[in-house]
Write a protein that holds these residues in place. Structure first.
Motif, PDB file in Angstrom:
ATOM      1  N   ARG A 336      20.907  97.569 110.858  1.00 59.04           N
ATOM      2  CA  ARG A 336      21.580  98.177 110.061  1.00 59.04           C
ATOM      3  C   ARG A 336      22.665  99.166 110.578  1.00 59.04           C
ATOM      4  O   ARG A 336      22.197 100.182 110.975  1.00 59.04           O
ATOM      5  N   ASP A 338      25.663 100.773 109.604  1.00 58.65           N
ATOM      6  CA  ASP A 338      25.975 101.859 108.700  1.00 58.65           C
ATOM      7  C   ASP A 338      25.683 101.302 107.361  1.00 58.65           C
ATOM      8  O   ASP A 338      25.084 100.360 107.119  1.00 58.65           O
ATOM      9  N   GLN A 339      26.227 102.090 106.389  1.00 55.24           N
ATOM     10  CA  GLN A 339      25.941 101.718 105.055  1.00 55.24           C
ATOM     11  C   GLN A 339      26.222 100.504 104.618  1.00 55.24           C
ATOM     12  O   GLN A 339      25.388  99.718 103.823  1.00 55.24           O
TER      13      GLN A 339
END
Length: 381
Positions: A336, A338-339
């Motif tokens: 992951r 970033d968002q």
């Protein structure tokens, strides 16, 4: 499946007087219950029923007032045992347990079929009040709500006041539609930046709702500084308006997801996020967004709409769905980026982070459904 239908009553002064009277008497019953150590309902009735009758309440209304008080104490004690009001020596817990429960003058009052009767064709009700029974009180609701009332209303209804307007909240026992055998599952990933993302491509962005909440927060701060009666009145109005806006948004998202699942004969796999506010630790600027996130309401809407439509629905564990690659199954926190970006360290696949999580949720939903359904293997002869 029980749902509630809200109808609006035409203004009547007697209804306002009735609510004030029964809630004032409920406060008195609460003080008696607190002084006597909150006895059982039957014992509490022995101490209070005669006084309630002498104050002009009917037999059923008096019973409902006593039951309402006893139920309120049952809820309080359950919250104390569960730790919902803080630790044993916290100020909030001590304050809640050290005084009788008080009822607002506009708090809801339950009515059963002896105190309230419905005339659906005329769209009127006959309702008990402290000055006698009033007939032909008109109510207003949508056509769908009226049909639901006529076909499925069962049990008690609550009379309540909100903003000077009176409503009846009726309980309807709607039969659940028989669920079908799903042809796969639609995974739903819930979030703040994107309120809901499904494995079929639907995405409900939270940017507009976030801007709306931020604007309301700034307006509330300005009104709170004034500390006038009109400012407090407007604060209540804005709070109700924001609640309605969020509720309407969640209704639209839930209906879109359930309709898509019904159209494609799929089931719905939903994340189980209960207790997330107690588990997650965030910085102060992020706490407002987390505690304003109405994920529980959205989940409840999806569940009840799925039941009414006969769409299979399962809850799955959301752990590591955002860190697991939907293609190869590799789990790594660094996946992951970033968002919104997911890059697998194992196979190198690049995907939208929420979309990847929704595919993992769908896979887990199919596994849960397969594990939980009845075996179809022929019995051994």
């Amino acid at each position: 499946m029980k749902i509630v239908v809200q109808v609006k009553l035409m203004p009547e002064a007697e209804q306002a007087a009735t609510l004030r009277t029964v809630n004032d008497l409920a406060c008195w019953v609460s003080r008696v219950a607190f002084a006597r150590g909150v006895p059982r309902e039957y014992e509490l009735r022995q101490h209070t029923y005669a006084h309630l009758k002498a104050e002009g309440l009917g037999a059923q209304a008096a019973q409902h007032v006593i039951k309402k008080v006893r139920d309120a104490y049952t809820t309080l004690h359950a919250n104390l045992r569960a730790g919902n009001l803080g630790k044993p020596k916290s100020k909030r817990r001590i304050k809640a347990a050290s005084k009788p429960i008080a009822f607002r003058s506009e708090a809801a009052q339950p009515y059963d079929d002896r105190c309230l009767s419905w005339q659906y064709d005329q769209e009127t009700v006959s309702i008990w009040t402290t000055v006698g029974r009033i007939k032909n009180v008109r109510f207003a609701c949508s056509g769908d709500a009226l049909k639901t009332l006529r076909d499925y209303r069962k049990g008690e209804s609550d009379l309540m006041e909100r903003g000077g307007v009176f409503y009846l909240i009726a309980t309807c026992d709607v039969p659940e539609t028989e669920t079908y055998e799903p042809d796969g599952f639609i995974g739903v990933d819930l979030g703040i930046v994107n309120i809901a993302t499904t494995s079929t491509g639907y995405q409900a962005a939270g940017r507009g709702l976030g801007r709306y909440r931020k604007r309301q927060l700034a307006l509330r701060a300005k009104l709170q500084k004034k500390r006038t009666k009109s400012a407090k009145r407007r604060l209540k109005e804005r709070s109700r308006r924001e609640t309605r806006h969020v509720k309407n948004t969640n209704h639209i998202i839930a209906k879109t997801i359930v309709t898509e699942a019904e159209r494609t004969a799929h089931g719905i796999a939903l994340e189980e996020l209960r207790g997330i506010r107690r588990r997650v630790r965030l910085r102060k600027p992020q706490r407002v967004a987390l505690h304003s996130w109405a994920f529980s309401q959205l989940g409840d809407f999806i569940v009840y709409k799925a039941k009414r439509a006969g769409v299979p629905l399962v809850h799955v564990d959301p752990a590591y769905t955002s860190q697991t690659c939907a293609e190869c199954g590799h789990v790594d926190k660094r996946n992951r980026v970033d968002q919104g970006l997911f890059i697998c360290r194992g196979c190198g696949v690049v995907a939208h982070a929420d979309r990847n999580a929704s595919h993992n949720t769908a896979t887990r939903g199919a596994a849960v459904w397969t594990a939980g359904r009845e075996s179809r293997v022929p019995a051994t002869p």
